[in-house]
Design a protein around this motif. Structure first.
Motif, PDB file in Angstrom:
ATOM      1  N   TRP A   1      -8.117  -7.323   6.504  1.00  0.00           N
ATOM      2  CA  TRP A   1      -7.038  -6.338   6.467  1.00  0.00           C
ATOM      3  C   TRP A   1      -6.918  -5.586   7.792  1.00  0.00           C
ATOM      4  N   SER A   2      -8.030  -4.969   8.262  1.00  0.00           N
ATOM      5  CA  SER A   2      -7.897  -4.143   9.458  1.00  0.00           C
ATOM      6  C   SER A   2      -9.196  -4.013  10.234  1.00  0.00           C
TER       7      SER A   2
ATOM      8  N   ILE B   1      -3.936  -3.446  11.810  1.00  0.00           N
ATOM      9  CA  ILE B   1      -3.802  -4.110  10.521  1.00  0.00           C
ATOM     10  C   ILE B   1      -3.056  -5.431  10.672  1.00  0.00           C
TER      11      ILE B   1
ATOM     12  N   ARG C   1      -0.398  -9.235   6.107  1.00  0.00           N
ATOM     13  CA  ARG C   1      -1.137  -8.894   4.899  1.00  0.00           C
ATOM     14  C   ARG C   1      -0.657  -7.588   4.276  1.00  0.00           C
ATOM     15  N   ALA C   2      -0.056  -6.729   5.078  1.00  0.00           N
ATOM     16  CA  ALA C   2       0.172  -5.359   4.626  1.00  0.00           C
ATOM     17  C   ALA C   2       1.644  -4.985   4.579  1.00  0.00           C
TER      18      ALA C   2
ATOM     19  N   HIS D   1       0.862  -1.182   0.000  1.00  0.00           N
ATOM     20  CA  HIS D   1       0.000   0.000   0.000  1.00  0.00           C
ATOM     21  C   HIS D   1       0.895   1.226   0.000  1.00  0.00           C
TER      22      HIS D   1
ATOM     23  N   TYR E   1       3.567  -1.273   3.806  1.00  0.00           N
ATOM     24  CA  TYR E   1       3.382   0.149   3.516  1.00  0.00           C
ATOM     25  C   TYR E   1       4.662   0.731   2.921  1.00  0.00           C
TER      26      TYR E   1
ATOM     27  N   LEU F   1      -7.285   3.831   1.655  1.00  0.00           N
ATOM     28  CA  LEU F   1      -6.903   2.502   1.170  1.00  0.00           C
ATOM     29  C   LEU F   1      -7.809   2.055   0.038  1.00  0.00           C
TER      30      LEU F   1
END
Length: 259
Positions: free
Chosen positions: A162-163, A246, A250-251, A71, A253, A80
């Motif tokens: 995700w969150s 989060i 999965r994420a 992201h 940044y 997002l």
């Protein structure tokens, strides 16, 4: 032996022989195939799970983990949802709580909050709002007077959790209703013509509490990425305070550092 088993399984995942979501053979089958005992298998799988290559569901088995989704927070988008749509991904949002907080009111919050919603203490007399529960924080909109709208919502990217998210905005800028079909900030823009942009972002790590674990499909205590920040309007006034818990696996940044 466990390192050799780990390396072989990792290579099979890396070369595509095993894809995200694919189940790994059972521990007994792996032990038999590699001529090792189950403790050796468990150590190899635990190490792969530690680095996010494998996820293990107790009583079910081990699976190839989905790789993190990048992201970019410097892509000019405000949320997002818009960022992921730009990359061809889908974001689904479920609003699980909405509450109006009036700084001028001295009334205590309802004793029985909606399901899944932690109680919120009454605002302080100085205009700050103080949030209780897993998003415990404090926020203030010095350029806006009056009530604040708070929202709690869950987000999925490509149908994977995700969150667990929170946002607070001045009630004067809140859309008449928000159901998560668009980003909250797009709804604000449509309703009031305000141009919202990303402002400050702060990242840290926290363990998943029972509510996080339930929504994000992880174990209690799993490390989560905690994002706190503000969004502002075109005049630089803060118009949103956000908190996202989060899934760290999965994420990812990313942003470009300005020269």
């Amino acid at each position: 032996m466990w390192q050799q088993l780990r390396a072989d399984l990792f290579a099979r995942i890396e070369n595509g022989a095993l894809s995200p979501g694919d189940p790994l053979p059972a521990e007994t089958a792996l032990a038999e195939a590699y001529g090792v005992n189950r403790l050796t298998v468990r150590r190899a799988l635990a190490d792969l799970a530690r680095v996010g290559v494998v996820r293990t569901e107790h009583g079910v088995g081990s699976f190839v983990a989905s790789q993190p989704v990048r992201h970019r927070i410097d892509d000019g988008q405000v949320s997002l949802l818009e960022s992921m749509a730009k990359d061809g991904r889908t974001v689904r949002q479920l609003v699980i709580g909405a509450r109006r907080v009036d700084p001028s009111s001295s009334e205590a919050p309802p004793s029985d909050p909606p399901p899944g919603r932690p109680p919120v203490p009454p605002p302080r007399s100085d205009g700050h709002a103080v949030l209780a529960g897993p998003h415990a924080t404090e926020y203030h909109f010095p350029d806006f007077l009056g009530a604040v709208m708070e929202y709690r919502y869950i987000r999925w990217v490509d149908e994977l959790p995700w969150s667990v998210s929170f946002a607070a905005i001045p009630a004067a800028l809140a859309p008449q209703s928000w159901n998560g079909a668009t980003s909250l900030f797009a709804a604000m823009s449509t309703a009031h013509g305000v141009h919202v942009r990303r402002d400050e972002r702060c990242f840290s790590a926290v363990p998943a509490n029972p509510e996080d674990a339930s929504w994000l499909e992880v174990q209690v205590g799993t490390p989560l990425l905690l994002l706190r920040g503000t969004n502002s309007n075109e005049r630089g006034q803060a118009v949103a305070h956000i908190v996202h818990r989060i899934r760290g696996d999965r994420a990812e940044y990313a942003m470009r550092v300005p020269h």
